[in-house]
Design a protein around this motif. Sequence first.
Motif, short mmCIF file in Angstrom:
data_model
loop_
_atom_site.label_atom_id
_atom_site.label_comp_id
_atom_site.label_asym_id
_atom_site.label_seq_id
_atom_site.Cartn_x
_atom_site.Cartn_y
_atom_site.Cartn_z
N GLY A 69 43.20 -37.02 -25.83
CA GLY A 69 43.30 -37.30 -27.26
C GLY A 69 44.69 -37.15 -27.84
N MET B 286 39.28 -37.61 -33.47
CA MET B 286 39.76 -37.67 -32.09
C MET B 286 39.47 -36.38 -31.32
N ILE C 276 40.45 -41.59 -38.03
CA ILE C 276 39.98 -41.51 -36.65
C ILE C 276 39.67 -40.05 -36.33
N ALA D 207 40.28 -45.81 -27.22
CA ALA D 207 40.60 -45.48 -28.60
C ALA D 207 41.83 -46.23 -29.08
N VAL E 174 36.03 -40.81 -31.63
CA VAL E 174 36.50 -40.86 -30.25
C VAL E 174 36.08 -39.56 -29.55
N THR F 112 40.86 -49.98 -29.45
CA THR F 112 39.93 -50.21 -30.55
C THR F 112 40.59 -49.97 -31.91
N ALA F 113 41.44 -48.93 -32.00
CA ALA F 113 42.13 -48.63 -33.25
C ALA F 113 43.01 -49.79 -33.68
N ARG G 108 29.05 -37.95 -30.00
CA ARG G 108 29.30 -39.12 -30.84
C ARG G 108 28.08 -39.45 -31.69
N GLU H 63 33.37 -46.73 -32.12
CA GLU H 63 33.33 -45.55 -31.28
C GLU H 63 34.14 -45.83 -30.02
N ALA H 64 34.64 -44.77 -29.41
CA ALA H 64 35.36 -44.90 -28.14
C ALA H 64 35.09 -43.66 -27.31
#
Length: 237
Positions: free
Chosen positions: A64, A55, A53, A41, A9, A44-45, A16, A34-35
């Motif tokens: 974050g 972050m 993760i 995030a 993230v 998607t998580a 990234r 990816e975010a």
Amino acid sequence: MTLLSVMIVDDDDLMRAGLCAVLSSDETIDVVAEAADGRAAVQTAAQVVPDVILMDVRMPGLDGIAATRQIIAAAPAARILILTTFEDEDYVYEALTAGATGFLLKRTRPEQLIAAIHTVAGGESLLSPSVTRTVIDRMIQQPRRDPRAMRRLQALTPREREVLELVAHGLSNTEIADTLVVEESTVKTHMKRILGKLDLRDRVQAVILAYEAGLTRPGERLNAVAGRRGDQRQPVR
């Protein structure tokens, strides 16, 4: 071979891509998602449920730390490793209290990042002495003890309280074993019992609780540790 699933993230596309390239060097790590911001995030998580993760902190919209808090609220077992450019005391403290398992700077060497991912995926927290010092400094600014935290410590045995004190000063399991003249496996057993009795996720939360409860005060235990290290003639059971 079991792969570790990792989600990255970060709002920087180049960052990234760089992280993906670094992690691809370890055949046991699989970047599954990816975010580019905190809101993505969180969504998607929930869908991917990665093992770890990575972050970022500063991102547009939901940052974050807020994203970490939301992910942990929905999935308490989530392992989140904060990776940021900023070594700011507030960032460290807020990230850890939000439920992050560890905190790394982006200047960390690739091999250290990969090792950190394996560490948190294995159920351990990434709590270096420098991060512990930051937590301690923050707690010093809030010297009033929390009666609720103090009551929680009543569940511990004297030895477990002693181990918790040493953890709160940033000692590793090996260092605690050396200080108490016991096997490292014994320390690990104590830590497992401490986390279980206090319903804590990891070492990070243990440090924070120790200071909230006033179990540890700056300086006094460090002096005691130094004294004991100087005289280890009698094993401590």
